[in-house]
Design a protein around this motif. Structure first.
Motif, PDB file in Angstrom:
ATOM      1  N   PHE B 168       0.887  -1.303  -0.088  1.00 17.46           N
ATOM      2  CA  PHE B 168       0.044  -0.039   0.030  1.00 17.46           C
ATOM      3  C   PHE B 168       0.894   1.212  -0.019  1.00 17.46           C
ATOM      4  N   ASP B 169       2.000   1.298   0.718  1.00 16.34           N
ATOM      5  CA  ASP B 169       2.855   2.219   0.809  1.00 16.34           C
ATOM      6  C   ASP B 169       3.584   2.580  -0.739  1.00 16.34           C
ATOM      7  N   PHE B 170       3.701   1.702  -1.430  1.00 21.85           N
ATOM      8  CA  PHE B 170       4.331   1.570  -2.711  1.00 21.85           C
ATOM      9  C   PHE B 170       3.203   2.255  -3.380  1.00 21.85           C
ATOM     10  N   LEU B 171       2.041   1.917  -3.351  1.00 19.64           N
ATOM     11  CA  LEU B 171       1.057   2.332  -4.261  1.00 19.64           C
ATOM     12  C   LEU B 171       0.674   3.910  -4.164  1.00 19.64           C
ATOM     13  N   LEU B 172       0.553   4.545  -2.847  1.00 16.17           N
ATOM     14  CA  LEU B 172       0.360   5.540  -2.648  1.00 16.17           C
ATOM     15  C   LEU B 172       0.823   6.958  -3.426  1.00 16.17           C
ATOM     16  N   PRO B 173       2.192   6.771  -3.599  1.00  9.54           N
ATOM     17  CA  PRO B 173       2.934   7.781  -4.642  1.00  9.54           C
ATOM     18  C   PRO B 173       2.327   7.571  -6.020  1.00  9.54           C
ATOM     19  N   LEU B 255       8.282  17.484  -7.128  1.00  2.76           N
ATOM     20  CA  LEU B 255       8.079  16.443  -8.132  1.00  2.76           C
ATOM     21  C   LEU B 255       6.609  16.680  -8.554  1.00  2.76           C
ATOM     22  N   VAL B 256       5.352  16.605  -7.893  1.00  4.06           N
ATOM     23  CA  VAL B 256       4.370  17.079  -8.195  1.00  4.06           C
ATOM     24  C   VAL B 256       4.173  18.180  -9.067  1.00  4.06           C
ATOM     25  N   PHE B 257       4.775  19.265  -8.843  1.00  9.97           N
ATOM     26  CA  PHE B 257       4.920  20.484  -9.682  1.00  9.97           C
ATOM     27  C   PHE B 257       5.346  20.266 -10.969  1.00  9.97           C
ATOM     28  N   LEU B 258       6.566  19.637 -11.060  1.00 13.43           N
ATOM     29  CA  LEU B 258       7.179  19.531 -12.135  1.00 13.43           C
ATOM     30  C   LEU B 258       6.619  18.588 -13.161  1.00 13.43           C
ATOM     31  N   GLY B 259       6.213  17.338 -12.695  1.00 15.59           N
ATOM     32  CA  GLY B 259       5.319  16.580 -13.346  1.00 15.59           C
ATOM     33  C   GLY B 259       3.920  17.097 -14.031  1.00 15.59           C
ATOM     34  N   LEU B 317       5.453   9.973 -16.893  1.00 14.68           N
ATOM     35  CA  LEU B 317       4.921   9.644 -15.365  1.00 14.68           C
ATOM     36  C   LEU B 317       5.941   8.504 -14.732  1.00 14.68           C
ATOM     37  N   THR B 318       6.685   7.915 -15.772  1.00 13.80           N
ATOM     38  CA  THR B 318       7.748   6.859 -15.042  1.00 13.80           C
ATOM     39  C   THR B 318       8.766   7.676 -14.387  1.00 13.80           C
ATOM     40  N   PRO B 319       9.610   8.437 -14.746  1.00 15.90           N
ATOM     41  CA  PRO B 319      10.628   8.994 -13.817  1.00 15.90           C
ATOM     42  C   PRO B 319       9.920   9.981 -12.744  1.00 15.90           C
ATOM     43  N   MET B 320       8.632  10.489 -12.966  1.00 17.24           N
ATOM     44  CA  MET B 320       8.059  11.065 -11.715  1.00 17.24           C
ATOM     45  C   MET B 320       7.746  10.136 -10.590  1.00 17.24           C
ATOM     46  N   LEU B 321       7.285   8.945 -11.065  1.00 12.92           N
ATOM     47  CA  LEU B 321       6.953   8.030  -9.933  1.00 12.92           C
ATOM     48  C   LEU B 321       8.210   7.493  -9.368  1.00 12.92           C
ATOM     49  N   THR B 322       9.281   7.153 -10.016  1.00 12.12           N
ATOM     50  CA  THR B 322      10.518   6.615  -9.390  1.00 12.12           C
ATOM     51  C   THR B 322      10.817   7.487  -8.634  1.00 12.12           C
ATOM     52  N   ALA B 323      11.206   8.926  -8.851  1.00  8.19           N
ATOM     53  CA  ALA B 323      11.677   9.788  -7.936  1.00  8.19           C
ATOM     54  C   ALA B 323      10.703  10.260  -6.762  1.00  8.19           C
ATOM     55  N   LEU B 324       9.421  10.229  -7.136  1.00 11.31           N
ATOM     56  CA  LEU B 324       8.426  10.234  -5.912  1.00 11.31           C
ATOM     57  C   LEU B 324       8.456   8.906  -5.168  1.00 11.31           C
ATOM     58  N   ARG B 325       8.818   7.781  -5.434  1.00 15.24           N
ATOM     59  CA  ARG B 325       8.668   6.670  -4.228  1.00 15.24           C
ATOM     60  C   ARG B 325      10.106   6.818  -3.658  1.00 15.24           C
ATOM     61  N   TRP B 335      17.984  15.329  -5.275  1.00 16.75           N
ATOM     62  CA  TRP B 335      19.035  15.009  -6.299  1.00 16.75           C
ATOM     63  C   TRP B 335      19.461  13.837  -6.315  1.00 16.75           C
ATOM     64  N   SER B 336      19.104  12.921  -5.612  1.00 18.33           N
ATOM     65  CA  SER B 336      19.455  11.423  -5.808  1.00 18.33           C
ATOM     66  C   SER B 336      18.989  10.890  -6.953  1.00 18.33           C
ATOM     67  N   PHE B 337      18.211  11.814  -7.894  1.00 22.57           N
ATOM     68  CA  PHE B 337      17.394  11.335  -9.125  1.00 22.57           C
ATOM     69  C   PHE B 337      17.761  12.083 -10.275  1.00 22.57           C
ATOM     70  N   PRO B 338      19.118  12.268 -10.495  1.00 27.16           N
ATOM     71  CA  PRO B 338      19.234  13.054 -11.739  1.00 27.16           C
ATOM     72  C   PRO B 338      18.810  12.708 -13.166  1.00 27.16           C
ATOM     73  N   THR B 339      18.846  11.418 -13.264  1.00 29.46           N
ATOM     74  CA  THR B 339      18.258  10.668 -14.810  1.00 29.46           C
ATOM     75  C   THR B 339      16.747  11.236 -14.680  1.00 29.46           C
ATOM     76  N   GLU B 340      16.077  10.774 -13.708  1.00 26.96           N
ATOM     77  CA  GLU B 340      14.563  11.110 -13.795  1.00 26.96           C
ATOM     78  C   GLU B 340      14.399  12.404 -13.888  1.00 26.96           C
ATOM     79  N   LEU B 341      15.059  13.456 -13.293  1.00 27.64           N
ATOM     80  CA  LEU B 341      14.926  14.732 -13.223  1.00 27.64           C
ATOM     81  C   LEU B 341      15.180  15.387 -14.547  1.00 27.64           C
ATOM     82  N   GLY B 342      16.090  14.821 -15.250  1.00 21.20           N
ATOM     83  CA  GLY B 342      16.610  15.260 -16.588  1.00 21.20           C
ATOM     84  C   GLY B 342      15.552  14.794 -17.638  1.00 21.20           C
ATOM     85  N   ILE B 343      14.876  13.575 -17.368  1.00 18.55           N
ATOM     86  CA  ILE B 343      13.858  13.322 -18.171  1.00 18.55           C
ATOM     87  C   ILE B 343      12.552  14.208 -18.223  1.00 18.55           C
TER      88      ILE B 343
END
Ligand SMILES: Nc1ncnc2c1ncn2[C@@H]1O[C@H](COP(=O)(O)OP(=O)(O)O)[C@@H](O)[C@H]1O
Ligand SMILES: [Mg+2]
Lengths: 310, 362
Positions: B168-173, B255-259, B317-325, B335-343
């Motif tokens: 459920f915690d995985f689902l929430l983001p 992240l919500v803002f960016l997505g 949506l994929t990089p947004m969710l990866t970073a969000l989780r 900043w641990s998600f440079p690839t995701e933020l880049g995409i």
């Protein structure tokens, strides 16, 4: 008559949509303080011409000037001083009338309070309702209120009464006259000749992208070769060719069933006595005889060979 | 200043529009509630029938200890025949038979250990191993104490506050991302085509309002709404269904803002092509559905075939969710998600350019 200042100038305006020429090189001036009408059937190019003048559509060529400013180069300045009602435009569904007028007002440097605007169009009790709950006539009146938010010097109304019942139409005419009496210049389009006649000082008749005539309605009618219509009803069928040969009669159209005939005449003072004399000779009793001036409908027919309304 | 009034007006309109509110809030909340109600990763409890034929102090002690284990529900009301039948019928999981005169036999001393018979369904492999381990543990202890032997080795348990990472915690983001995406794309596309159809856009064009201020109003209102949406989804998950967020709410908001900017742009693009609101809804769904299913809202994208994953990882949506989780569950900084933020940044750029190019007022 004193020389009047031109508030709008249109020079060789052309608007093409691909191969279709919606506006085909029209030129005219609108004088300060007048109600100017563009009369023409559907598809004549009225809306396109108006929107080019208002600066909403980019013309293919030509120049449009309002209040001495080029509509396209100085669009923002022009838009501050004009009011535009679009043909069949809607407003936000989930805002009240007062909220919409307030929001639109904030766009302009000069604006009139919503209450005042609603009072002017007789909708002060509807301040807190939404547009969806208004009748057709009320919607059009509200739309005019929205056109007046910036206290504009020039007001453009595109077919303001299309689709309204006769009562609502008359209400709207009064409103247009009121706007005119406040000193504003009004440019309106219509395909109702009664409307053009009732409201407009000068009328441009438009067909297929061109202005085919422009003058006061009285001059337009009097310049017709046959500015009068004589309508008679007799007890029996009459020979049309004989009537058409009478002095000053140019054309006779007849409704054989009711024995009703309409004569297009160039001069009623000579046509009517001749008709009566002829009638006596023929032993015809006219049950009804009326003389009236020709209408803009007749002008349109004479100029284009078509009926104004399809 | 006018742009600010446009934001307020747009917020007012959204909150007065029931249908719009439904898609903004109720739709994602339905997912939260449905997935919250099913106990997706609760451990299964086993039903153990004990047939106590000796009824003495040793058997009693054994049964009491079994009862103290939360994963086992002990039943003593059945007869052996009933129990055997219910085991066959799947109504109970285990039947344990304690032979008669256990205490006397032990006191007398025996050559071979007394057997405690355990019948079970061979299918439940994992649970069976667990049950054997538990029972053996008890029996070993009983043997030691009955032999008066001193234990030589003992496990010293040290409770550590471990992170309970539940499905459920995985689902929430995932629901946050899905809700924000669906609402932004479909609502903006619909509103835009409606405004064009009703000539509201043309009316704006006839006024001196710079076009960007009108759109700033829509975008501004949607950015506020997206944050409200995210907050309500997370709050519902946490308060109603004991969901967890371990990381920073600030990074979640960023992240919500960016997505959301990407999704709003996509909404503008869809709304530029759709002539009517109905087409806008259809097109909007065509865009959101694949992302909803493949971008990892419900399952980690690692479980997809590699070829699909290669494509799916570039959907916004994929990089947004990866970073969000990563931010919400692993409490990592953004900043641990440079690839995701880049995409995501690339998507912001591309969709902005396209939206401006394809947009039409009439
Ligand atoms: N955006 C457009 N694209 C293509 N054709 C158009 C467009 N707008 C108007 N037209 C065409 O231009 C002609 C004039 O239309 P319009 O100005 O609306 O006439 P009116 O207002 O007199 O009824 C019509 O034939 C219409 O179909
Ligand atoms: Mg028109």
């Amino acid at each position: 008559m004193a020389r009047m200042e031109n508030i709008i100038q249109v020079e060789q305006l052309v608007k093409k949509f691909g191969p279709l020429i919606a506006v085909d090189g029209i030129s005219f001036e609108v004088r300060k303080g007048e109600v100017f009408g563009i009369l023409g059937p559907n598809g004549a190019g009225k809306t396109t011409a108006l929107e080019c003048i208002e600066g909403i559509q980019e013309p293919t060529s030509g120049r449009t000037v309002i209040l001495g400013l080029d509509t396209h180069r100085d669009g923002a300045k022009v838009k501050q001083r004009i009011g535009v009602q679009l043909q069949a435009s809607a407003y936000f569904d989930y805002l009240t009338l007062a909220e919409i007028l307030d929001l639109f007002g904030r766009i302009y440097t000069r604006h009139v309070p919503p209450r005042e605007l609603l009072a002017k169009v007789g909708l002060e009790e509807k301040a807190k309702t939404t547009v969806g709950k208004l009748s057709g006539g009320q919607k059009q009146r509200f739309s005019i209120a929205a056109t007046l938010v910036n206290d504009p010097e020039v007001v453009f109304l595109d077919e303001p009464t299309t689709g309204l019942d006769p009562q609502a139409r008359r209400n709207l005419w009064e409103l247009v006259q009121q706007i005119h009496h406040e000193g504003r210049t009004v440019v309106l389009t219509t395909h109702y000749m009664e409307e053009a006649e009732a409201l407009c000082e000068r009328i441009a008749i438009m067909d297929r992208g061109r202005i085919v005539a422009l003058d006061t309605s009285m001059n337009l009618i009097h310049r017709l070769p046959t500015p009068y219509r004589v309508k008679v009803k007799s007890s029996r069928a009459l020979p049309i060719d004989q009537m058409a040969a009478l002095p000053a009669v140019q054309h006779v159209s007849g409704n054989g069933d009711g024995h009703v005939y309409t004569l297009d005449v160039s001069d009623s003072a000579s046509a009517v006595p001749a008709l009566l004399t002829w009638g006596k000779q023929q032993g015809v009793a006219f049950e009804h005889l009326e003389v009236r001036p020709a209408t803009l409908e007749d002008v349109f027919l004479a100029l284009t060979g078509k009926q104004l309304r399809d | 200043m006018t742009a600010w009034y446009m934001v307020i007006a747009n917020l007012k309109m959204t909150f007065r529009n029931r249908q719009s509110l439904f898609w903004a809030l109720v739709f994602p909340l339905i997912f939260v509630v449905v997935f919250g109600l099913f106990r997706l990763d609760q451990p299964v409890t086993s039903k153990l029938v004990v047939i106590d034929q000796s009824k003495d102090s040793i058997s009693r002690a054994l049964i009491d200890q079994l009862k103290s284990i939360t994963l086992i529900r002990v039943d003593e009301s059945r007869t052996l025949e009933q129990a055997q039948a219910d085991l066959q019928g799947g109504k109970v999981n285990y039947v344990l038979v304690i032979p008669p005169e256990l205490e006397q036999t032990v006191a007398r001393g025996t050559a071979a250990p007394v057997p405690l018979g355990l019948s079970y369904d061979a299918a439940g492999l994992q649970n069976n191993q667990r049950m054997f381990a538990i029972l053996n543990g008890f029996v070993d202890q009983a043997n030691l104490s009955l032999n008066h032997a001193k234990p030589l080795i003992a496990v010293q348990g040290q409770a550590i506050q471990a992170k309970q990472l539940r499905y459920f915690d995985f689902l929430l983001p995932g629901f946050v991302g899905m809700g924000v995406m669906t609402y932004a794309i479909i609502e903006v596309a619909t509103v835009l085509s409606l405004y064009r159809e009703q000539k509201i856009l043309k009316r704006i064009l006839a006024s001196p309002l710079p076009g960007w201020q009108f759109f700033a109003g829509i975008i501004g209102a949607h950015l506020v709404l997206a944050l409200v949406q995210a907050a309500i989804i997370l709050l519902a998950g946490i308060l109603l269904f004991h969901g967890h967020v371990y990381g920073s709410y600030l990074w979640i908001a960023v992240l919500v803002f960016l997505g959301n900017i990407v999704f709003l742009n996509i909404g503008f693009i869809v709304g530029s092509f759709a002539r009517t609101p109905q087409t806008a809804i259809g097109l909007g769904n065509a865009v959101t559905m694949p992302m909803m299913f493949f971008s990892g809202v419900f399952f980690p994208t690692d479980t997809l075939p590699a070829t699909m994953r290669a494509v799916v990882q570039y959907l916004p949506l994929t990089p947004m969710l990866t970073a969000l989780r990563g931010v919400a569950l692993d409490a990592k900084p953004i900043w641990s998600f440079p690839t995701e933020l880049g995409i995501l940044a690339a998507w912001v750029l591309v969709t902005s350019v396209v939206a401006i190019r394809v947009f039409r007022f009439s």
